[in-house]
Design an enzyme around this catalytic site. Sequence first.
Site, PDB file in Angstrom:
ATOM      1  N   GLY A  59      70.335  83.392  13.231  1.00  0.00           N
ATOM      2  CA  GLY A  59      69.595  82.478  12.360  1.00  0.00           C
ATOM      3  C   GLY A  59      68.528  81.706  13.115  1.00  0.00           C
ATOM      4  CG  ASP A  60      69.798  79.323  16.228  1.00  0.00           C
ATOM      5  OD1 ASP A  60      69.869  78.596  15.218  1.00  0.00           O
ATOM      6  OD2 ASP A  60      70.728  79.446  17.041  1.00  0.00           O
TER       7      ASP A  60
END
Length: 301
Positions: free
Chosen positions: A251-252
């Site tokens: 996600g990052d």
Amino acid sequence: MIYTVTFNPAIDYVVRMSSELLPGMTNRSNSEECYFGGKGINVSTILKNLGLENTALGFTAGFTGKAIVESVNSKGILADFIELPEGMSRINVKIKGQAETEINAQGPKIPEDAQNKLFDKIKELKDGDILILAGSIPNSLPSDVYERIIALVADRKIDVVVDATKDLLKNVLKYHPFLIKPNNHELGEMFDTVLKTDEELEIHAKKLQEMGARNVLISMAGDGAMLIAETGEKFRIGVPKGKVRNSVGAGDSMVAGFIAGYLKTGSYEEALKMGTAAGSATAFSDDLATGEAITQLYQNL
């Protein structure tokens, strides 16, 4: 300049086992690795891998904190962390056997004077900068710390990106962040419902826009991603084929890829493609993805 903030960075100690973890017994590993990160640092790493200079802000403590700073600097990222007087930065234990078991540490306490030092650094940001806030808030920080940080730059032309959940995210929408990135489950949780269709996701993403968000990026793991852009456009994308090896940092990586794609092309559609490529490339790797791996997937999307 792009700035990321990591309140509670960590060393992830990954232990790989071929057998089942047996509580109360001596267990032996097949291999071990250490990864240095935290959500903001993960974003910084992918940005750097894609050729974008950035500065990592946050807090570190003890010998583990020094190791984290050394790791960040070794990647070519400017580490501008505030060193805390007590405690040590976290070591999280990730046991990967027949099932995955995690022990996430709490991390050091962050006193008020250290918080104020971070605020002072944030105040120095200039028009045209980008500020990325990602992750949960340690219990030693006030629950409104995201709001307080964004308020410090609200009168400047600074694009703020927020990757958080529930009230932490809702409460910053009044400051009109450039980008927020809930996943499909988190988006539903914000409205106490379960969202099952693209239409439902779009409707609720637009509700967040009505509350102040400019662009809403919704990640859906193997089902791809959706972007509801401030232009009124909707973009939908699937994911490339590959074997998932690691979900940590995906996600990052998507956040970093989106920002990199937008800065390089000025296109929200291309930003979504680059974000999807970055998130997928990390999921297909043991560690955060390289720039080459991301570019290869991007070109094939």
